[in-house]
Design an enzyme around this catalytic site. Sequence first.
Site, PDB file in Angstrom:
ATOM      1  N   LEU A 209       0.846  -1.191   0.000  1.00  0.00           N
ATOM      2  CA  LEU A 209       0.000   0.000   0.000  1.00  0.00           C
ATOM      3  C   LEU A 209       0.883   1.244   0.000  1.00  0.00           C
ATOM      4  CD1 LEU A 209      -2.755  -1.033   2.575  1.00  0.00           C
ATOM      5  CD2 LEU A 209      -2.784  -1.251   0.085  1.00  0.00           C
ATOM      6  N   GLY A 229       4.237   0.542   4.711  1.00  0.00           N
ATOM      7  CA  GLY A 229       5.624   0.933   4.922  1.00  0.00           C
ATOM      8  C   GLY A 229       5.830   1.621   6.259  1.00  0.00           C
ATOM      9  N   ASP A 233       9.593   9.672   7.300  1.00  0.00           N
ATOM     10  CA  ASP A 233      10.686  10.150   6.441  1.00  0.00           C
ATOM     11  C   ASP A 233      10.923  11.650   6.436  1.00  0.00           C
ATOM     12  OD1 ASP A 233       8.612  11.143   4.938  1.00  0.00           O
ATOM     13  OD2 ASP A 233       9.071  10.001   3.140  1.00  0.00           O
ATOM     14  N   ASN A 235       9.806  13.965   4.783  1.00  0.00           N
ATOM     15  CA  ASN A 235       9.846  14.540   3.435  1.00  0.00           C
ATOM     16  C   ASN A 235      11.167  14.271   2.694  1.00  0.00           C
ATOM     17  OD1 ASN A 235       8.313  15.920   1.509  1.00  0.00           O
ATOM     18  ND2 ASN A 235       9.423  17.809   1.879  1.00  0.00           N
ATOM     19  N   LEU A 255      -5.068   3.501  -0.961  1.00  0.00           N
ATOM     20  CA  LEU A 255      -6.398   3.687  -0.412  1.00  0.00           C
ATOM     21  C   LEU A 255      -7.174   4.672  -1.282  1.00  0.00           C
ATOM     22  CD1 LEU A 255      -5.542   4.032   3.403  1.00  0.00           C
ATOM     23  CD2 LEU A 255      -6.266   1.987   2.175  1.00  0.00           C
ATOM     24  N   LEU A 269      -0.443   9.079   4.888  1.00  0.00           N
ATOM     25  CA  LEU A 269      -0.911   9.039   6.267  1.00  0.00           C
ATOM     26  C   LEU A 269       0.118   8.366   7.166  1.00  0.00           C
ATOM     27  CD1 LEU A 269      -4.542   7.816   5.486  1.00  0.00           C
ATOM     28  CD2 LEU A 269      -3.803  10.168   5.867  1.00  0.00           C
TER      29      LEU A 269
END
Length: 344
Positions: A209, A229, A233, A235, A255, A269
């Site tokens: 996903l 995952g 991070d 960004n 999604l 998200l």
Amino acid sequence: MEGDADAAQNDQNAVQNLSDLQPSPSQGDQPPPPLSKNAQKKLLKQKKYEAKKAEKKALIKEQKKREAERKRKEWEEALAGVSEEERLKLIESRRELRKERMEKRSEERESKIQRLTGAKTHGQKIVIDLEFSHLMTSSEIHSLVQQIMYCYAVNGRCPSPCHLWLTGCKGEMENQLQRLPGFDKWIIEKESRSYIEALEDEKENLVYLTADAEKELDELDPQKLYIVGGLVDRNRWKGLTMKKAQEQGIQTAKLPIGTHLKMSSSQVLTVNQVIEILLKFLETKDWKASFFQVIPQRKRCETDSREDQGVDGEENEEKEEPSEKKRCTDDSSSRTNDPEAILS
């Protein structure tokens, strides 16, 4: 004036400490890129948020202590103002109430264990990929561990929980997870190997996903194993999970957020939000209701937020780490890849 001076000093200290949150060049096969100014602002905002949260936690603890002391005094005064016979009746009644509460908690605990054990056989399989720890700072790993803790607690409360997997669980990630109270007793699959190795026989059923996928999910296939995952991070690693899935030759999907609501920022998200959305969909079979119940109002456009007022009157603002409140724009380029749960 003193409050403004203290605030300015705190900001200066937070900026000086940003370098402590930067990834070390020795981590991973390649040195992580430096944090952008926007990412540094987000880290500074998070630091302020965490300081405020700690202060609030200490205040609540003190309030609970005062409340316990007040109840203790009330109880002692109640006993002192009655006859010996009434005193014995009050004590016995209190013992019975305490016994009932303990029995109820025990029943709830047993029910939770049965549901999670049954999910190993009948539950929807969901994998959290933890192979990105070398790309994250210690504080980001801590953030992810908190999200995983929240995922497990929410899953345990569901009437029909999923079968959760943690793969690539090793190194600092494993060390931080092991520090969680009761982690060794979690009814969950813990794998130091990658999902490709641990689920080699199920490769054709693996679905990663990722917000970068073209295909949208319509339903959740009980035969599929959906991978989320585990990456906070800031960004820095755009498109990383999509690239990984393509290189491994496994399916990808996203999604159907854009079909059901408009986001005021990126559609990326947090891990716990994705897991809870999947759990809500398994329960309701309604994507829109699942999104509105989980995604914080501040991440949705104003029109969607107004529509939601009659659907879901309560928002859990602690499900996501703080992000800037923004109005809906036609072109949004910000990306957020970032709860505390009761572990019983």
